[in-house]
Motif scaffolding. Sequence first.
Motif, PDB file in Angstrom:
ATOM      1  N   MET A 136     -92.723  23.067 -38.443  1.00 53.99           N
ATOM      2  CA  MET A 136     -91.318  23.470 -38.395  1.00 53.99           C
ATOM      3  C   MET A 136     -90.565  22.549 -37.440  1.00 53.99           C
ATOM      4  O   MET A 136     -91.129  22.003 -36.493  1.00 53.99           O
ATOM      5  CB  MET A 136     -91.183  24.922 -37.934  1.00 53.99           C
ATOM      6  N   TYR A 137     -89.271  22.402 -37.679  1.00 53.85           N
ATOM      7  CA  TYR A 137     -88.427  21.612 -36.789  1.00 53.85           C
ATOM      8  C   TYR A 137     -88.030  22.409 -35.553  1.00 53.85           C
ATOM      9  O   TYR A 137     -87.750  21.839 -34.509  1.00 53.85           O
ATOM     10  CB  TYR A 137     -87.165  21.153 -37.521  1.00 53.85           C
ATOM     11  N   GLY A 138     -87.977  23.723 -35.683  1.00 52.98           N
ATOM     12  CA  GLY A 138     -87.580  24.574 -34.581  1.00 52.98           C
ATOM     13  C   GLY A 138     -88.425  25.821 -34.546  1.00 52.98           C
ATOM     14  O   GLY A 138     -89.644  25.766 -34.668  1.00 52.98           O
ATOM     15  N   LYS A 139     -87.772  26.973 -34.420  1.00 58.02           N
ATOM     16  CA  LYS A 139     -88.507  28.230 -34.311  1.00 58.02           C
ATOM     17  C   LYS A 139     -87.739  29.348 -35.002  1.00 58.02           C
ATOM     18  O   LYS A 139     -86.575  29.192 -35.402  1.00 58.02           O
ATOM     19  CB  LYS A 139     -88.729  28.589 -32.846  1.00 58.02           C
ATOM     20  N   PHE A 140     -88.387  30.502 -35.146  1.00 59.87           N
ATOM     21  CA  PHE A 140     -87.735  31.686 -35.680  1.00 59.87           C
ATOM     22  C   PHE A 140     -86.885  32.341 -34.591  1.00 59.87           C
ATOM     23  O   PHE A 140     -87.209  32.260 -33.401  1.00 59.87           O
ATOM     24  CB  PHE A 140     -88.765  32.689 -36.197  1.00 59.87           C
ATOM     25  N   VAL A 141     -85.815  32.993 -35.017  1.00 59.48           N
ATOM     26  CA  VAL A 141     -84.924  33.692 -34.094  1.00 59.48           C
ATOM     27  C   VAL A 141     -85.288  35.169 -34.116  1.00 59.48           C
ATOM     28  O   VAL A 141     -85.141  35.844 -35.135  1.00 59.48           O
ATOM     29  CB  VAL A 141     -83.445  33.505 -34.492  1.00 59.48           C
ATOM     30  N   THR A 142     -85.795  35.668 -32.999  1.00 61.29           N
ATOM     31  CA  THR A 142     -86.165  37.084 -32.883  1.00 61.29           C
ATOM     32  C   THR A 142     -85.512  37.645 -31.622  1.00 61.29           C
ATOM     33  O   THR A 142     -84.335  37.915 -31.610  1.00 61.29           O
ATOM     34  CB  THR A 142     -87.695  37.262 -32.867  1.00 61.29           C
ATOM     35  N   GLY A 143     -86.288  37.821 -30.557  1.00 66.80           N
ATOM     36  CA  GLY A 143     -85.728  38.300 -29.293  1.00 66.80           C
ATOM     37  C   GLY A 143     -85.007  39.626 -29.443  1.00 66.80           C
ATOM     38  O   GLY A 143     -85.495  40.556 -30.092  1.00 66.80           O
ATOM     39  N   ASP A 144     -83.806  39.721 -28.852  1.00 62.67           N
ATOM     40  CA  ASP A 144     -83.020  40.952 -28.912  1.00 62.67           C
ATOM     41  C   ASP A 144     -82.581  41.290 -30.334  1.00 62.67           C
ATOM     42  O   ASP A 144     -82.138  42.410 -30.592  1.00 62.67           O
ATOM     43  CB  ASP A 144     -81.775  40.845 -28.025  1.00 62.67           C
TER      44      ASP A 144
END
Length: 291
Positions: A136-144
């Motif tokens: 992947m170029y970046g990451k998944f958005v999770t968090g809050d």
Amino acid sequence: MTAVIELGYARFGVSDLDAWRTFASEGIGLQVHPDSDDNTLFLRMDLWHHRVILEQDGADDLTGIGLRVAGAEEFRGLRSILDENGISYEIAPTELARQRCVLELMCFEDPAGNPIELFHGPRVDTHLPFHPGRGMYGKFVTGDGGLGHMIIAHRGLEEVWRFYRLLGMRGGLEYLMKAPDGQPMEIMFMDCGTRDHSLAFGMPPRGRINHVMFEVDNFDDVFHTYERIKQSHPIVISLGKHANDQMFSFYCASPSGFMVEVGCGARPATFESEYYVRDTYGHRFDPGAAS
């Protein structure tokens, strides 16, 4: 505050676990946790033990909506709210809670029969760095914002709104538009935490679910995923941008038939009402791909 704070995880019963393993890891980029076996896949997006559970059965449908509260006090507070409103629930035995990798678990249904699993205390594997199933170029958005969002079945928007308000979620109608067949369609969105919406209602479901959305933090991963997925799975809704959360995304058919959306660039929840009559651009529906 006694309220749901995120869509923590989702469970699905699937008929072809091998196809899902390939689709989820090599297509979407989710990591298969080492605890997985021949009957259960735990899929990671971050340092949590899992964000998705896939279990071998013939349902090919949503089997659990994992809604998180902050802790034990909030868990008991929501239990009292359910009691006060005559909503039946079961406190899961410790063994089942540990199978879900949470400290405490409460199971009940929403007005449409969708299975809710209210929990606190998810297992977080900081000792096991997240590695995507493919580059992947970046990451998944999770968090809050939790794992993402889902559009699920309902039996009346007013009824389902009242139910999820009891759980501390908020929201309302955001799209008044025409469906692909020309019929009027109203879509309601409910939010918790920072994500624009975690659950939504109004699009035609396949069983209990229309789609589940995973967000990445960059455009490159959206296009890279699109290029990989279209080689083996139908693209049901083309690349485009939503008006409400401003997500740039596409939708594909999963091995179980319901859709998976991958997108980026969503704005956070505004906590203010407004509505739209169409998406900003793109998102053309291919009815043949959805069959």
